[in-house]
Structure formats: structure tokens, C-alpha cells
Design a protein around this motif. Sequence first.
Motif, PDB file in Angstrom:
ATOM      1  N   GLY A   1      10.546  38.395  48.573  1.00 43.39           N
ATOM      2  CA  GLY A   1       9.160  37.928  48.470  1.00 43.39           C
ATOM      3  C   GLY A   1       8.996  36.652  49.274  1.00 43.39           C
ATOM      4  O   GLY A   1       9.701  36.420  50.266  1.00 43.39           O
ATOM      5  N   TYR A   2       8.074  35.801  48.809  1.00 46.59           N
ATOM      6  CA  TYR A   2       7.817  34.531  49.499  1.00 46.59           C
ATOM      7  C   TYR A   2       8.111  33.362  48.561  1.00 46.59           C
ATOM      8  O   TYR A   2       7.841  33.416  47.353  1.00 46.59           O
ATOM      9  N   LEU A   3       8.656  32.311  49.146  1.00 49.44           N
ATOM     10  CA  LEU A   3       8.950  31.072  48.435  1.00 49.44           C
ATOM     11  C   LEU A   3       7.892  30.040  48.804  1.00 49.44           C
ATOM     12  O   LEU A   3       7.566  29.863  49.986  1.00 49.44           O
ATOM     13  N   HIS A   4       7.341  29.352  47.785  1.00 51.41           N
ATOM     14  CA  HIS A   4       6.284  28.357  47.999  1.00 51.41           C
ATOM     15  C   HIS A   4       6.773  26.998  47.483  1.00 51.41           C
ATOM     16  O   HIS A   4       6.730  26.736  46.272  1.00 51.41           O
ATOM     17  N   PRO A   5       7.248  26.124  48.370  1.00 49.18           N
ATOM     18  CA  PRO A   5       7.712  24.795  47.927  1.00 49.18           C
ATOM     19  C   PRO A   5       6.584  23.998  47.280  1.00 49.18           C
ATOM     20  O   PRO A   5       5.420  24.074  47.704  1.00 49.18           O
ATOM     21  N   HIS A   6       6.911  23.211  46.257  1.00 47.42           N
ATOM     22  CA  HIS A   6       5.906  22.431  45.546  1.00 47.42           C
ATOM     23  C   HIS A   6       5.629  21.103  46.229  1.00 47.42           C
ATOM     24  O   HIS A   6       4.664  20.411  45.899  1.00 47.42           O
ATOM     25  N   THR A   7       6.484  20.740  47.193  1.00 48.41           N
ATOM     26  CA  THR A   7       6.281  19.480  47.911  1.00 48.41           C
ATOM     27  C   THR A   7       7.013  19.551  49.240  1.00 48.41           C
ATOM     28  O   THR A   7       7.818  20.467  49.472  1.00 48.41           O
ATOM     29  N   ASP A   8       6.713  18.609  50.109  1.00 50.64           N
ATOM     30  CA  ASP A   8       7.458  18.512  51.362  1.00 50.64           C
ATOM     31  C   ASP A   8       8.778  17.785  51.103  1.00 50.64           C
ATOM     32  O   ASP A   8       8.857  16.895  50.254  1.00 50.64           O
ATOM     33  N   GLY A   9       9.812  18.152  51.852  1.00 51.52           N
ATOM     34  CA  GLY A   9      11.066  17.436  51.705  1.00 51.52           C
ATOM     35  C   GLY A   9      12.267  18.297  52.034  1.00 51.52           C
ATOM     36  O   GLY A   9      12.138  19.460  52.449  1.00 51.52           O
ATOM     37  N   GLU A  10      13.429  17.700  51.834  1.00 49.15           N
ATOM     38  CA  GLU A  10      14.678  18.424  52.061  1.00 49.15           C
ATOM     39  C   GLU A  10      15.208  18.958  50.734  1.00 49.15           C
ATOM     40  O   GLU A  10      15.375  18.200  49.774  1.00 49.15           O
ATOM     41  N   PHE A  11      15.443  20.254  50.720  1.00 48.20           N
ATOM     42  CA  PHE A  11      15.890  20.936  49.510  1.00 48.20           C
ATOM     43  C   PHE A  11      17.323  21.437  49.687  1.00 48.20           C
ATOM     44  O   PHE A  11      17.798  21.663  50.806  1.00 48.20           O
TER      45      PHE A  11
ATOM     46  N   ILE B   1      17.739  21.750  53.631  1.00 51.15           N
ATOM     47  CA  ILE B   1      16.736  22.617  54.254  1.00 51.15           C
ATOM     48  C   ILE B   1      15.389  21.911  54.165  1.00 51.15           C
ATOM     49  O   ILE B   1      14.921  21.587  53.061  1.00 51.15           O
ATOM     50  N   LYS B   2      14.771  21.687  55.284  1.00 52.68           N
ATOM     51  CA  LYS B   2      13.461  21.017  55.294  1.00 52.68           C
ATOM     52  C   LYS B   2      12.374  22.060  55.079  1.00 52.68           C
ATOM     53  O   LYS B   2      12.238  23.015  55.849  1.00 52.68           O
ATOM     54  N   LEU B   3      11.590  21.886  53.999  1.00 51.63           N
ATOM     55  CA  LEU B   3      10.526  22.820  53.651  1.00 51.63           C
ATOM     56  C   LEU B   3       9.198  22.088  53.525  1.00 51.63           C
ATOM     57  O   LEU B   3       9.157  20.895  53.218  1.00 51.63           O
ATOM     58  N   SER B   4       8.117  22.841  53.754  1.00 47.30           N
ATOM     59  CA  SER B   4       6.771  22.270  53.673  1.00 47.30           C
ATOM     60  C   SER B   4       5.979  22.975  52.582  1.00 47.30           C
ATOM     61  O   SER B   4       6.035  24.203  52.450  1.00 47.30           O
ATOM     62  N   SER B   5       5.222  22.195  51.832  1.00 48.97           N
ATOM     63  CA  SER B   5       4.394  22.773  50.771  1.00 48.97           C
ATOM     64  C   SER B   5       3.195  23.530  51.322  1.00 48.97           C
ATOM     65  O   SER B   5       2.519  24.242  50.577  1.00 48.97           O
ATOM     66  N   GLN B   6       2.921  23.373  52.630  1.00 50.25           N
ATOM     67  CA  GLN B   6       1.777  24.036  53.243  1.00 50.25           C
ATOM     68  C   GLN B   6       2.141  25.414  53.806  1.00 50.25           C
ATOM     69  O   GLN B   6       1.285  26.076  54.392  1.00 50.25           O
TER      70      GLN B   6
ATOM     71  N   VAL C   1      18.749  32.028  41.128  1.00 51.09           N
ATOM     72  CA  VAL C   1      18.618  31.145  42.288  1.00 51.09           C
ATOM     73  C   VAL C   1      17.889  29.880  41.831  1.00 51.09           C
ATOM     74  O   VAL C   1      16.861  29.958  41.143  1.00 51.09           O
ATOM     75  N   ALA C   2      18.429  28.743  42.193  1.00 48.85           N
ATOM     76  CA  ALA C   2      17.837  27.456  41.785  1.00 48.85           C
ATOM     77  C   ALA C   2      17.726  26.552  43.004  1.00 48.85           C
ATOM     78  O   ALA C   2      18.339  26.793  44.049  1.00 48.85           O
ATOM     79  N   TRP C   3      16.913  25.489  42.873  1.00 48.71           N
ATOM     80  CA  TRP C   3      16.771  24.525  43.966  1.00 48.71           C
ATOM     81  C   TRP C   3      16.621  23.118  43.417  1.00 48.71           C
ATOM     82  O   TRP C   3      16.376  22.915  42.228  1.00 48.71           O
ATOM     83  N   LYS C   4      16.774  22.162  44.314  1.00 46.90           N
ATOM     84  CA  LYS C   4      16.517  20.774  43.955  1.00 46.90           C
ATOM     85  C   LYS C   4      16.201  19.994  45.218  1.00 46.90           C
ATOM     86  O   LYS C   4      16.599  20.362  46.329  1.00 46.90           O
ATOM     87  N   LEU C   5      15.433  18.934  45.022  1.00 48.92           N
ATOM     88  CA  LEU C   5      15.179  18.008  46.122  1.00 48.92           C
ATOM     89  C   LEU C   5      16.392  17.117  46.309  1.00 48.92           C
ATOM     90  O   LEU C   5      16.977  16.632  45.334  1.00 48.92           O
ATOM     91  N   LEU C   6      16.775  16.920  47.552  1.00 51.34           N
ATOM     92  CA  LEU C   6      17.910  16.044  47.812  1.00 51.34           C
ATOM     93  C   LEU C   6      17.536  14.591  47.545  1.00 51.34           C
ATOM     94  O   LEU C   6      16.362  14.220  47.545  1.00 51.34           O
ATOM     95  N   ASN C   7      18.566  13.788  47.300  1.00 47.16           N
ATOM     96  CA  ASN C   7      18.392  12.352  47.057  1.00 47.16           C
ATOM     97  C   ASN C   7      17.583  12.068  45.798  1.00 47.16           C
ATOM     98  O   ASN C   7      16.861  11.069  45.715  1.00 47.16           O
ATOM     99  N   GLN C   8      17.654  12.985  44.819  1.00 48.07           N
ATOM    100  CA  GLN C   8      17.034  12.747  43.515  1.00 48.07           C
ATOM    101  C   GLN C   8      18.063  13.017  42.430  1.00 48.07           C
ATOM    102  O   GLN C   8      19.022  13.762  42.634  1.00 48.07           O
ATOM    103  N   ASP C   9      17.843  12.431  41.306  1.00 44.50           N
ATOM    104  CA  ASP C   9      18.816  12.546  40.225  1.00 44.50           C
ATOM    105  C   ASP C   9      18.722  13.871  39.478  1.00 44.50           C
ATOM    106  O   ASP C   9      19.602  14.213  38.698  1.00 44.50           O
ATOM    107  N   PHE C  10      17.611  14.576  39.657  1.00 39.28           N
ATOM    108  CA  PHE C  10      17.435  15.830  38.915  1.00 39.28           C
ATOM    109  C   PHE C  10      18.413  16.886  39.408  1.00 39.28           C
ATOM    110  O   PHE C  10      18.715  16.975  40.601  1.00 39.28           O
ATOM    111  N   GLY C  11      18.889  17.711  38.474  1.00 39.30           N
ATOM    112  CA  GLY C  11      19.802  18.788  38.844  1.00 39.30           C
ATOM    113  C   GLY C  11      19.039  20.010  39.324  1.00 39.30           C
ATOM    114  O   GLY C  11      17.804  19.990  39.509  1.00 39.30           O
TER     115      GLY C  11
END
Length: 715
Positions: free
Chosen positions: A74-84, A137-142, A163-173
Motif C-alpha cells: 500500500g502507501y505509507l503517509h509520514p506524519h511529519t518531515d524528517g529522517e526516519f 530515510i528522509k521522508l516528507s509528510s506531503q 513493521v515499526a518506525w521512529k524519528l531519528l535523534n529522538q528518545d522515543f522508541g
Amino acid sequence: SNWIKKKTIILALSFLFLQFKGRANLHAFEDWCGTSTAALRKNGHFPLYPHTRTTVKKLAVNPKWSNYGLRIFGYLHPHTDGEFSIAVSSEDNSEFWLSTDDSPLNVKLLAWVGKTGTEWAVPGEFDKYASQTSGPIKLSSQRRYFFEVLYVQDDKGTGHVEVAWKLLNQDFGFTIIDSKHISLYASESGLLPSDVSTIPQTAASHHHIPSKQPGATADMLREEPRDTFYRGKRRVLADCSYKPSYTLKGVRVPRYQGIHMVRLSYIYPNDYTRLTHMESDETCIYQEHPSDMKTNGFSKYIIPDGPEEKSTTVWPGLRNNPLFPDTYSRKHLREKEIEKNMPLQLDLKMSTPTAKVVTRGRMRKKRSEDKLQVINWNDTFQVSYQDLQALQSDQVNFGCNLVGNVQLSSSEALPLVKAFMDKLEAKHPGLFRLGRVINVVKRVDEVRGSRYLLELEVIDSSGKLLRLSQYIYNLNRSGRRRRRDTTVKELKPPPLLCNPMGFQWNPAATVHIIVPVKNQARWVQQLITEMERLFKETQDTNFNLIITDYSSSDMDVKKALEKSSLYRYDYLKLSGNFERSAGLQAGVDLVKEKHSIVFLCDLHLHFPSNIIDAIRTHCVEGYMAFAPVVMRLDCGAAPYDARGFWEVQGFGLLGIYKSDLEAVGGMNTKEFKDTWGGEDWELLDRILEGGLDVERIYLRNFYHNFHSKRGMWVT
């Protein structure tokens, strides 16, 4: 007005997006063994014909099932811009692929759990293997990004993949990718299994594997001239009447006993249909069990040579004994020195002092009262040639499904070929010479003389390669079974070859492949694809696919045939419950030309490229039908790795001229109505009673794909 049109389009797209948002496409491929994603790609239905098409609301599934593979996309829709960073966890292997945009053509493998089928992780464990987690991986919310997950589960456990993801440089797992961030690639509700236009083809899933592999473990998978001999005429010998002694015309065959009366034909050269790669624990060739031979040695097969050098046996009590001063010669001084400098050790089990002693360069630990062993590295031996295939008989061994065709010796085949070529030279001097022997098939008749099929590649005077494929008769000179006198060696007389009158195959005969079906859309589509491949490879316009369809509801079989590239086909719609005998007979009734061949067939088959030619060659009107032995593939096996066994008891795949089938009464549609199984044996009984011979050959590259019977022939 343009502004209104644009706004309408935007609103329509927004509505479509909202309709697709919150779910991903999930395709399930059941009844498939294996633990690696490579095993899933072997599946003949993958990726176009899944058992089930559904959707899933998040990228974390636990089907609680076994022996299956999943494709989630399917399609993945990032919730924000950034490196994941994206991670995957599963039991067993899995892969996560992501596109650089919304196109399936641009996917790349980012994370995976194993490649060999032995790797696994518990739910939520994303750091067991380095491969489980992607790089930045650099992703865009747009934007939206096409993704694909492949996953395989074997018969142990129930499986999971997430399948899971996280924003880099953040404390969240890592957090599971849920419905807020996925959408469908396509809506597939209401589609038939044959509707495949919505299924994306990607580098991850649309992976073609060659049908032949140079390093294949099975000898049968090697390229072999007889497999392509159909690409390629004939009367050399004097005529003779053909009356084999073993036909049973007028003899009543007891019910279901015909299978014990059919004999195998002998084959030259070796076609490697013996499944040696499946003989690890059991075999029908050796008298001993393989594991016993490995444990107890091969003394039965070895003839020892005499010792090259007499070895000296040393007893511990003779060391330093003045009565035997020559016991230690100069060559033992080094051993003595080593022994003197070694401490005595205590054998705790036996409480017996032991010493390590070096004998002929190798150290052995023995109890002091035992005789020291001498290792003779240069012991040699002789062997007798073990032609174990020659010990096989033409009687079908129903207790062995690995052995393959009975082999004809070169000492019999080659003189026969030479005698035939001499006859050809006498009739057409200087015009033809032998290129190579492709195939020789012998049907034994020790009373009147054996029949042979010669398939030769000959070269004419201009250098052109020609095919010669002809049945010949090698008559017994006495007309009776010859008694063997083992005490006197006699010169063999030259073969008495002749042309068996009436017994010749028709290279122009039309072959009708008849398959009855009901609600088996994936397999029907694969059958059509197989027939398309055969036509493309052979360009043979004299074969016809006939499908008799018991009103399938899961696909439009007639439409699928119309859309195919088949040169010839027929479709007949039937009603009611599935009946194999009635479905086959209905297909036979569609054939108007009684001098055509009908091949009573099944679904789930992979056909060799020479199948049509093989059916023609081994069917002779008024004389012989053809019942090839098919290889049943194991769960998870594919045609190019050939793991399985020969179906020695089945006679449901049968080629016979329509005139001969009518003469023996056709299919038994009265006794075999609501069930199937046994109708092939019952038909075989009547064929033998009718005086026909039945050619029985293990056919290379002819496979019955593994499938479960769950949901088959739903009424």
C-alpha cells in the motif's frame, strides 16, 4: 468553469483518498511450506494469484495459521518531515521494501529478518539482527510512498510480522505503523481471482527464477537432448506383423488389478529420473540401508589389494625386551622418545593406566592390554562395476517411489542403433550419418521379440540435422523365448530388425488436453498460462485445451480463455456438483475427430515442453495408450528444485486415441459420480481387456504441484 472542474477533481481525489486511507492490501498464499522469502517466491501462484485478498488496518498481523506467506502493500503517509528509521520483526523471515515515491517500480529493500529461513525474532524485538533496522530515510509528510512487506511462516508456531518506525535523534522508541499512516494501493472488493490488473509488479515480488539451474541438486534438472527433441522423417526396414505376446485381449482383468499387469519400458541413455537427491534416508536401489552402509562400511563392494608393505604390530609387553632386540628398529626411535616423555593418564571409567602412542604418524589412545592399531594409509582396493540399475526389472515397484525409469544398457542399445543405421546406409548410400542417439525406449517381449522406439539425430549430405523417430521390432530368431546357456559364450547374431506393420505414431495427430474444473480460479489461470507457454515454445498448432467447467463462481473461465494467447481451445459449461469422470467424458464428446488423441488430465500440473510430442509418440491408434508417471512435489518445492516422489500408483493422466477410448466404453460415469478416486484404475482394467498395450514411463520435468484439499471442488 476551469476552477469548478479543478475543485471537483480535488474533491473526488480527496474522497477517494479518505476511502482508501486507514488500511493496506494483504494477499495470503496458503499451503506453502518454507521459512524464507525465497521459498515464497518459488510459489507458482506468487504474486498474481493469492488464495485470499483482503485488507489490514495496521502493519502488525498474527494470523494464527501455518504454512503460508503474506504480501502486504500500500502507501505509507509520514506524519511529519524528517529522517526516519524503519524496522521489521517476524517469525520466520520477512522483508520490508519502500519506494522513493509512490511508484512500485522504485522499491528498495530496507530491512529484513534473515535470508536462510532459520532466523526469527519475538514480537517487538527490532534489534536482534542488524538487518532488522534500516538506515536513515528522509521522508516528507506531503508525499506518499509505496511499501511492500513479504513474510513467510512454516508449520511450527502461528507466526507474526510487524513493521515499526521512529524519528531519528529522538528518545522515543519504535512504534507500530498504524491506520493513521497507511492507505490501500487499490480497492479489490468484488474482484475475481483472475482479475490481476490491480496487483503491483515490483522488484520484491515479481521475481522470475529460471526453470533450469546449472548447479541443481537433482540430476534430472540438467539440460537433456530428449527434452527438446520435439523441435525437429522415415521408412527403412522391411515390414513384419506386430503381435506382442503380453496383450490381454479377451482376458478378464479382475477389478483394479490392471495396475499390476502394466510393465515399465527400458530407457537409453540414462535420463536421471532416479531421485538420488531424495535418497538420504531410504532407497530402493541398495540392498542395505544407506545409514547401515555408512556405519558398517562398504566391505561388500571392496576387493582389498595385498599390503604394499608389511606392517609391524607392536605389543606393549615387547618393549625393551632383550629376548626381542629387533622389535624396535631405527624408524621407531622417534615414537619411543615421544612415549617416554608422555605422562601416564588414568582412564577414569576403566581405572586402567593408558598411554598415548604414535603409530605411523598418527596418535591413538589405547588401553595398555590392547593391541596397538596400525593405520595403513596406503591400503588400496579394487571394485567391480556396480550397475545397480541393471538389477531393476520392468515390473512396477509400488513400494518405491524414487527409482525412476529402468535403464537400457549401452551394450544392447548401441548395436541396435548401428544395425539400423547400416540398413539406412544400404537403402540411401552416402545420404545420412548418425549425429547422436537421443532416446531409445524398449518394451520387452521375450517370446516374440522386443519393440524399440529409436529417436536419433541424423545428419544429411548437406550437413543439415534431421530428426528420426521410429518404432522398430527386433524379432526373436527362434520365435520362442531363448534359453540362456551361461556355460558357453556364443557370438550374438545381428539383430533381426523389421518395421512393425500398423505400429507407427502419427506426428500430425491432434492432442486434446481435457481438464474438468470447479471453483479453482488460481489453478485454472495457471493451467491456461502453462498452455500458453507450451504453444509459445513449440509453436505446435495441433493441440487443443478443453476445459469443462462446473459453473465456477470464482472466475469467468470462458473469458479467461478468450483473453489468452492460445491457438486452440474449447469451453463447455456444466451444472451440478463436480464429477471428474463425467467432466472428462463431456470433454471427450466435444472431440469430433475420432482419430485424435485425448489426454485425460488434472489441474495443478507443470508440463514439460515436450509433453505434446511425448503424448503423440507414445500413443499408437489401435495398439497403445500412454500413462506417464508424474512427480509429486513436496510442500514448498518448485519445478526447478524437484523435491518429491514419483506417483507410481496413479493412472489418471492418460493419453489415448478417441477411437480406442470409445472401443473400451469411455469413462465410467455411472459408478463414479459424486466421488473420484479409482476411476483411473477401473478404466485401465478395461483398456487392457481391450487388447491395448499401455506405455508406462517416468516423464522428466512433469510435476504435480503440492496443494491441500481444503476447499477443493466446492459444490
